[in-house]
Design a protein around this motif. Structure first.
Motif, PDB file in Angstrom:
ATOM      1  N   ALA A 191       0.818  -1.217   0.000  1.00  0.00           N
ATOM      2  CA  ALA A 191       0.000   0.000   0.000  1.00  0.00           C
ATOM      3  C   ALA A 191       0.847   1.261   0.000  1.00  0.00           C
ATOM      4  CB  ALA A 191      -0.939  -0.008   1.216  1.00  0.00           C
ATOM      5  N   ASN A 225      -1.193  -4.377   5.550  1.00  0.00           N
ATOM      6  CA  ASN A 225      -1.026  -3.720   4.256  1.00  0.00           C
ATOM      7  C   ASN A 225      -1.976  -2.538   4.094  1.00  0.00           C
ATOM      8  OD1 ASN A 225       0.210  -3.325   1.781  1.00  0.00           O
ATOM      9  ND2 ASN A 225      -1.155  -4.738   0.693  1.00  0.00           N
ATOM     10  N   GLU A 226      -1.776  -1.574   4.956  1.00  0.00           N
ATOM     11  CA  GLU A 226      -2.494  -0.294   4.886  1.00  0.00           C
ATOM     12  C   GLU A 226      -1.462   0.814   4.947  1.00  0.00           C
ATOM     13  OE1 GLU A 226      -5.225  -0.169   8.093  1.00  0.00           O
ATOM     14  OE2 GLU A 226      -6.530  -1.771   7.307  1.00  0.00           O
ATOM     15  N   ARG A 227      -1.698   1.891   4.242  1.00  0.00           N
ATOM     16  CA  ARG A 227      -0.691   2.939   4.100  1.00  0.00           C
ATOM     17  C   ARG A 227      -0.192   3.445   5.441  1.00  0.00           C
ATOM     18  NH1 ARG A 227       0.024   8.448   3.423  1.00  0.00           N
ATOM     19  NH2 ARG A 227       1.549   9.003   1.806  1.00  0.00           N
ATOM     20  N   ARG A 280      -0.333   2.134   8.470  1.00  0.00           N
ATOM     21  CA  ARG A 280       0.362   1.146   9.289  1.00  0.00           C
ATOM     22  C   ARG A 280       1.751   0.857   8.726  1.00  0.00           C
ATOM     23  NH1 ARG A 280      -3.872  -3.554  10.997  1.00  0.00           N
ATOM     24  NH2 ARG A 280      -2.307  -3.844  12.637  1.00  0.00           N
TER      25      ARG A 280
END
Length: 478
Positions: free
Chosen positions: A419, A454-456, A458
């Motif tokens: 991400a 898979n988050e920007r 984090r």
């Protein structure tokens, strides 16, 4: 009888059910070819269809290319037609574009010596069709057809050999093989493709003409091997190569696999295992090559314990390196070499239901998502080649089913699936260069363990913590 001999005796060619009617004395000629021939006839010249088009038409097979022979000189052909390409002018060959077809058109000729083992040193044009046909390789390729009525001209018994399912050289096979060193390999390829036998005198002439074969360019050998690999049972062709002595010339590494035993799980030695695996692989060039060469380094890697237990430690990586060398020697394109060596390098995976999703993601990340299906097909071919029986797809199909589910759930398998990207890290104060690559690799490792990361936001938080590890190198002065 050895198990390998018993297995190889059961191998059948793709065209084992081909039928041929001896009464067939004509073929159906496409209208545009009749019209093409009429141009020659109107100008007072002969025109005949020759070569593989005649053979395949008589066998009821589709015709890909129509080759033409004529007593018209190249200058006459260029005068008769507007769109002419001088593809082999020095040997009387032109390519004529006609009604959407490319027709290779060659003047009847007699050939001089063949010092290079491929091309005649000189040619003499003639008006004698039989003399022209006499210089061709095999009787089944030494026929001609008059396009006007479709009648077959057969001075050397080609139709009888089609009926008898025989590959036979025209005249003295040693003379034919001296003219072109590739012809022994072509004889085997035709036999394999058509499910024919090779006439004894023709086959027996091959070993004595090995020196002429060595003059053939790697590219021409490669093309014949690729055509063999497209047949249903390449193994039959490779056994003929071995018996003739050509296998040791083309694939000495494979020849070295003969007689190398593998232990209780295998019914065959390494060579028969490789060619049986090749048969079992889907008829795609890279997969067939990978199956053929996947164990080629086993002779060099073989060890045996005092109790008789046999090991081939590291043969996957060694075989990948050896396969790369073989394919480059045969002038295969780099793209083919890369695919084959990658598949061979990873063919020894041992999937089981105990694999976690994280383990499966890591395996797919290491191999590459696009390679997973070909790799599974190679593994099934490898298993089939152990005993010469179809492999049970249930052993590995769950791997693909689970992988499909992970892909559908948007799991990441490579850096580009993250991400965040390099620009995001640049804005976070991480300079471009090797360190940025290392941080992206660490982010991928984290996401492979836990897809929820898979988050920007984090990932940027993780990246900021990783900065401390690489602190001295983040100024851009690496």
């Amino acid at each position: 009888m050895r198990k390998s001999e018993a297995w190889s005796s059961r191998v059948l060619g793709k065209y084992g059910s081909l039928s041929y009617t001896s009464a067939m004395s004509s073929i159906r000629v496409p209208t545009e070819l009749k019209e093409f021939a009429a141009v020659f006839k109107a100008a007072g010249f002969m025109c005949y269809i020759v070569g593989g088009a005649v053979r395949d038409s008589l066998l009821g097979l589709p015709v890909a290319d129509w080759d033409i022979a004529t007593d018209a000189l190249p200058t006459d052909v260029m005068r008769l037609f507007k769109n002419v390409i001088p593809t082999g002018l020095q040997h009387g060959t032109l390519t004529v574009r006609w009604r959407g077809k490319s027709l290779e058109t060659t003047t009847f000729r007699l050939d001089g010596g063949y010092s290079d083992g491929r091309r005649p040193d000189s040619v003499e044009f003639t008006s004698d069709l039989k003399a022209d046909l006499s210089r061709r390789d095999f009787t089944i390729n030494g026929m001609a057809v008059d396009p006007a009525d479709g009648l077959v001209v057969d001075p050397f018994g080609g139709r009888a050999d089609l009926k008898a399912r025989i590959i036979r050289a025209i005249g003295d096979p040693m003379v034919r093989f001296d003219e072109d060193g590739l012809r022994p390999l072509r004889a085997i390829r035709f036999a394999l493709r058509l499910g024919f036998a090779i006439d004894a005198a023709t086959f027996d002439a091959i070993p004595s003409r090995i020196a002429k074969f060595r003059l053939v360019s790697p590219e021409r050998v490669r093309d014949e091997i690729s055509r063999m690999l497209a047949c249903a049972k390449p193994s039959e062709g490779f056994l003929m190569l071995e018996k003739s002595g050509l296998l040791a010339e083309i694939f000495p590494e494979l020849q070295a696999c003969r007689g190398v035993l593998q232990g209780l799980l295998h019914s065959f030695d390494v060579l028969d295992h490789c060619i049986a695996s090749c048969d079992a692989a889907p008829p795609e060039l890279e997969l067939r090559l990978a199956a053929l060469l996947h164990d080629v380094a086993k002779p060099a890697c073989r060890t045996e314990e005092p109790g008789g237990l046999i090991h081939f430690y590291g043969h996957d990586s060694a075989s990948a390196a050896m396969a790369g060398g073989i394919l480059r020697r045969l002038k295969y394109p780099n793209a083919v070499v890369d695919i084959v060596t990658h598949l061979v390098r990873h063919h020894m995976f041992d999937y089981g239901p105990q694999w976690t999703d994280s383990a499966l993601r890591r395996f797919a990340a290491r191999v590459g998502l696009d390679y997973m299906r070909p790799l599974v097909r190679l593994r099934l071919a490898d298993s089939a080649g152990m005993r010469g029986a179809p492999a049970d797809p249930r052993t590995v199909m769950p791997l693909l089913e689970r992988l499909d589910a992970l892909v559908a759930a948007d799991n990441a398998f490579c850096v580009k699936d993250l991400a965040v990207n390099g620009n995001d890290l640049l804005k976070a104060g991480i300079a471009k260069g090797p360190v940025m690559g290392k941080i992206l690799a660490e982010l991928l490792e984290a996401v492979l363990d836990d897809p929820a990361l898979n988050e920007r936001g984090r990932l940027l938080d993780i990246a900021s913590k990783v900065k401390e590890k690489y602190g001295p190198f983040l100024s851009g002065d690496e």
